[in-house]
Design a protein around this motif. Structure first.
Motif, short mmCIF file in Angstrom:
data_model
loop_
_atom_site.label_atom_id
_atom_site.label_comp_id
_atom_site.label_asym_id
_atom_site.label_seq_id
_atom_site.Cartn_x
_atom_site.Cartn_y
_atom_site.Cartn_z
N TRP A 272 0.87 -1.17 0.00
CA TRP A 272 0.00 0.00 0.00
C TRP A 272 0.90 1.22 0.00
N VAL A 274 0.44 4.96 0.54
CA VAL A 274 -0.63 5.85 1.01
C VAL A 274 -0.05 7.22 1.34
N ARG A 341 -4.92 6.06 -1.11
CA ARG A 341 -4.07 5.01 -1.64
C ARG A 341 -3.68 5.34 -3.08
#
Length: 393
Positions: A272, A274, A341
């Protein structure tokens, strides 16, 4: 970027007021010259934070799995090394399979015995039913003989009383009657014994002995399947593509089936990326908007991304379920941020992003595209500064 704009503005002011002296340098013009850059840069930054919001908290997150064995045993092999990249299905470690194989062998040897026990119990059940039927039939025959013997005893008694028959015949009839009564008592006793043996029956009408034998057989089969499954769990495979960190497991150690004691940590390749934003910064951010990220692990490198989705939730929006009423008194806390994201584009898809890497980035919305260039220059200048290691030792 702001400094560069100020330098350009200062150059223009110098040309107008000092080089070519197009305007007089007095109090009024001095106030105007000082106010213009302050207002212009303030407005520029305000609009820039709306149409091209930046974040100084960009993080690389990876899924991690705390590896806990599903069976307990002695480790005999650890074919991976710390930080070694492995594919899904590669062996991470092996546990000694011999105790589990012995359990399987024991159960496989026991099952035929239990199957034979079930067959024997069924045969015994049929034998008891036949014996009960025979005893019932015998009692019926004796009852018929008793009925005849009672009549015979009464007739001989009447004849002996009238002198028309012998006393011996009467005594003989009495003896036959007592004999048949004794035979009936024995037959009833035998039938009662058989009934007592067969009286302990299950709800399905089977003998408890058969039920117990079948239960033992099914339990043994379940234990066999469980033992076979446990044998397969003596080899632990990588759950996904990734790498092993914090590897302290060695052959000879005991791998314990205890969630609080993982034997290693597995970091998956799935990541991820982010960026955390204040709640009023992402009003215009949408799926697919272009973005740029500059991680401190790659100074002077811009990673091209796009918005995948916004995580519209944070911990402040959660009320803990309990039997108490919600506490609505005023509390002082900082405003929670929302995570956006980002998806890395193809140009940088093969770039290694270390889990835990941090940096800065910006998202470029569909609004104010004319001033996006300012934000891009700011991002590029900030990533060049990542070359500097500000330590005195």
């Amino acid at each position: 970027m702001e400094i560069l704009l100020l330098l350009i503005y200062a150059g223009i002011v110098w040309l107008i007021f000092f080089k070519f002296k197009l305007l007089p340098w007095n109090t009024v013009t001095q106030v105007i010259v000082y106010i213009i850059p302050v207002v212009a840069i303030s407005l520029l930054i305000l609009f820039l934070n709306i149409v091209a919001p930046s974040s100084h908290d960009v993080r690389v997150l990876n899924y991690n799995v705390e590896v806990v064995p599903t069976v307990t045993g002695k480790v005999i092999e650890v074919p991976v090394k710390p930080n070694q990249h492995v594919k899904k299905g590669d062996v991470l470690f092996k546990i000694d399979p011999e105790p589990f194989q012995l359990k399987i062998n024991n159960l496989e040897a026991r099952i035929p015995y239990l199957e034979a026990k079930v067959i024997s119990a069924k045969a015994y059940d049929k034998e008891l039913e036949q014996q009960i039927a025979a005893a019932t039939s015998n009692i019926s025959v004796i009852d018929a003989q008793l009925e005849l013997a009672i009549k015979r005893e009464q007739q001989t008694q009447e004849l002996a009383t009238l002198g028309a028959g012998s006393k011996f015949d009467y005594e003989q009839a009495q003896a036959n009657l007592r004999n048949l009564q004794a035979q009936k008592a024995v037959a009833q006793s035998q039938r009662l014994q058989y009934l007592q043996k067969i009286s302990a029956v299950s709800s399905d009408g089977e003998l408890s002995e058969i039920t117990q034998a079948r239960a033992d057989l099914e339990q043994a089969k379940v234990e066999l399947r469980e033992a076979q499954w446990k044998l397969t769990q003596t080899v632990f495979y990588a759950p996904a593509d990734g790498r092993v960190v914090n590897l302290q497991l060695r052959p000879g150690a005991m791998a314990v089936q205890l969630p609080l004691k993982p034997v290693m940590t597995f970091i998956e390749d799935e990541q991820w990326l982010v960026a955390l934003y204040s709640q009023n910064e992402i009003r215009y951010v949408k799926h697919g908007d272009p973005a740029e990220v500059a991680l401190r692990t790659y100074p002077n490198h811009i990673i091209k991304c796009e918005v995948e989705h916004i995580v519209w939730a944070n911990a402040q929006g959660q009320i803990t379920a309990s039997g108490k009423l919600p506490d609505t008194q005023e509390t002082h806390f900082e405003e929670g941020r929302f995570a956006v994201r980002l998806k890395v584009l193809e140009d940088d898809k093969d770039l290694f992003l270390a889990p835990g890497a941090v940096g800065a980035g910006a998202i470029y919305t569909e609004h104010g595209k004319l001033i996006h260039l300012v934000r891009k220059v700011i991002v590029r200048v900030s990533t060049k500064l990542d070359w500097l290691v500000l330590k005195l030792h």
